[in-house]
Design a protein around this motif. Structure first.
Motif, PDB file in Angstrom:
ATOM      1  N   ALA A 115      97.667   2.251  -2.319  1.00 51.55           N
ATOM      2  CA  ALA A 115      96.581   2.765  -3.287  1.00 51.55           C
ATOM      3  C   ALA A 115      95.281   2.634  -2.474  1.00 51.55           C
ATOM      4  O   ALA A 115      94.484   4.229  -2.568  1.00 51.55           O
ATOM      5  N   PRO A 116      94.996   1.723  -1.972  1.00 54.12           N
ATOM      6  CA  PRO A 116      93.866   2.262  -0.386  1.00 54.12           C
ATOM      7  C   PRO A 116      94.073   3.248  -0.137  1.00 54.12           C
ATOM      8  O   PRO A 116      92.231   4.232  -0.235  1.00 54.12           O
ATOM      9  N   GLN A 117      94.575   3.467   0.369  1.00 49.91           N
ATOM     10  CA  GLN A 117      94.775   4.629   1.714  1.00 49.91           C
ATOM     11  C   GLN A 117      94.622   6.235   0.536  1.00 49.91           C
ATOM     12  O   GLN A 117      93.822   6.595   0.853  1.00 49.91           O
ATOM     13  N   THR A 118      95.483   5.640  -0.168  1.00 54.00           N
ATOM     14  CA  THR A 118      95.737   7.143  -1.722  1.00 54.00           C
ATOM     15  C   THR A 118      93.379   7.519  -2.101  1.00 54.00           C
ATOM     16  O   THR A 118      93.247   7.906  -1.566  1.00 54.00           O
TER      17      THR A 118
ATOM     18  N   ILE B 133      96.096  14.830 -10.508  1.00 53.12           N
ATOM     19  CA  ILE B 133      97.316  14.210 -10.977  1.00 53.12           C
ATOM     20  C   ILE B 133      97.474  12.596  -9.191  1.00 53.12           C
ATOM     21  O   ILE B 133      97.855  13.351  -8.641  1.00 53.12           O
ATOM     22  N   TRP B 134      97.400  11.859 -10.766  1.00 52.26           N
ATOM     23  CA  TRP B 134      97.232  10.013  -9.367  1.00 52.26           C
ATOM     24  C   TRP B 134      98.484   9.937  -8.895  1.00 52.26           C
ATOM     25  O   TRP B 134      98.916   8.761 -10.078  1.00 52.26           O
ATOM     26  N   GLN B 135      99.567  10.063  -8.328  1.00 52.51           N
ATOM     27  CA  GLN B 135     100.738   9.159  -8.470  1.00 52.51           C
ATOM     28  C   GLN B 135     100.473   8.047  -7.268  1.00 52.51           C
ATOM     29  O   GLN B 135     100.747   8.110  -6.208  1.00 52.51           O
ATOM     30  N   VAL B 136     100.818   6.518  -8.336  1.00 53.65           N
ATOM     31  CA  VAL B 136     100.629   5.557  -7.307  1.00 53.65           C
ATOM     32  C   VAL B 136     101.331   4.385  -7.677  1.00 53.65           C
ATOM     33  O   VAL B 136     101.807   4.159  -9.008  1.00 53.65           O
TER      34      VAL B 136
ATOM     35  N   ILE C  77     101.059  11.898   0.262  1.00 46.14           N
ATOM     36  CA  ILE C  77     101.135  11.306   1.986  1.00 46.14           C
ATOM     37  C   ILE C  77     102.308  10.045   2.160  1.00 46.14           C
ATOM     38  O   ILE C  77     101.898   9.064   1.668  1.00 46.14           O
ATOM     39  N   GLY C  78     103.467  10.539   2.601  1.00 42.19           N
ATOM     40  CA  GLY C  78     104.544   9.149   2.390  1.00 42.19           C
ATOM     41  C   GLY C  78     104.238   7.610   3.479  1.00 42.19           C
ATOM     42  O   GLY C  78     103.445   8.018   3.882  1.00 42.19           O
ATOM     43  N   GLY C  79     104.276   6.561   2.324  1.00 43.63           N
ATOM     44  CA  GLY C  79     104.243   5.435   2.692  1.00 43.63           C
ATOM     45  C   GLY C  79     102.716   4.624   2.870  1.00 43.63           C
ATOM     46  O   GLY C  79     102.878   3.812   3.116  1.00 43.63           O
TER      47      GLY C  79
END
Length: 246
Positions: free
Chosen positions: A96-99, A116-119, A91-93
């Protein structure tokens, strides 16, 4: 490891021709043992790709040109006996807390073999606190480990127009610092893209979208190839060759 040499023609939205050459994106001796067993037996693999716009695929011309879609196609060629499913939860934008909140819910709802965590990108650009960010990454690692899947982190992209490169670099290093401490493999996208840029700054423009920030079809494809070779090396006993054809 075999060389990935796929020369990609830049489309109308890309400023230059970008030649994808193999870049060692994962520097670790770790293995994905649970994946190895499944690959050896030809069992299905369920992978969660979660993060922000780089995962969602902002800059890609179609859903099948995002990095998760390309990665799924490449792993399916590498492991034809296994059914590979990669869920794109970008989800664009997001920061880290939201993801992390979404990650917790998704791990509760479904059992994955690999996350796979892109952060890190938006946390750095939106003025977040570095120490709080590092603590959040630690919490995320603990969350995934408690749930059981293997975990790999995809760090931020490199782009030449970043306004505060020093601050941005601190977040990249902070993320890698936590990952090293927790023995979590990192797909070093930032370092790989810097190598692309150093090799040919003009051609590098073809790896980015028109905004000069998000990746293009060519950039996502090259990223996926490097990630696929790394995952294949860590998870497959026979270290299969990832096909160079699109």
């Amino acid at each position: 490891m075999p060389l990935i040499a796929a020369t990609l023609s830049a489309g109308a939205a890309q400023a230059a021709s970008f030649s994808c050459r193999e870049t060692p994106i994962l520097r670790t001796n770790a293995t994905f043992a649970p994946l190895s067993a499944k690959v050896a037996d030809g069992r299905p693999l369920s992978i969660l790709a979660i993060g922000s716009s780089s995962t969602e695929g902002v800059g890609a011309s179609a859903k099948d040109r995002t990095y998760p879609a390309r990665l799924q196609a490449l792993l399916a060629k590498a492991w034809p006996k296994s059914s590979i499913d990669i869920s794109n939860a970008g989800i664009g934008g997001e920061t880290a807390p939201q993801t992390l909140a979404r990650l917790k819910a998704m791990l509760t709802a479904h059992r994955y073999d690999l996350v796979i965590w892109q952060v890190g990108t938006n946390d750095a650009l939106q003025g977040g606190d570095l120490d709080a960010f590092k603590a959040m990454v630690s919490d995320g690692i603990a969350l995934v480990r408690a749930a059981g899947p293997a975990l790999a982190i995809l760090d931020p992209q490199f782009f030449p127009s970043v306004r505060d490169p020093q601050r941005y670099g601190k977040f990249v290093e902070g993320l890698n610092e936590v990952a090293r401490r927790e023995a979590v493999p990192v797909f070093a996208r930032y370092a790989a893209m810097r190598e692309w840029h150093s090799a040919d700054a003009e051609a590098f423009k073809g790896a980015l979208w028109t905004d000069g920030f998000h990746m293009s079809d060519a950039g996502y494809d090259c990223l996926a190839r490097d990630m696929a070779n790394a995952i294949a090396g860590m998870a497959a006993p026979a270290r299969p060759t990832v096909a160079a054809s699109r």
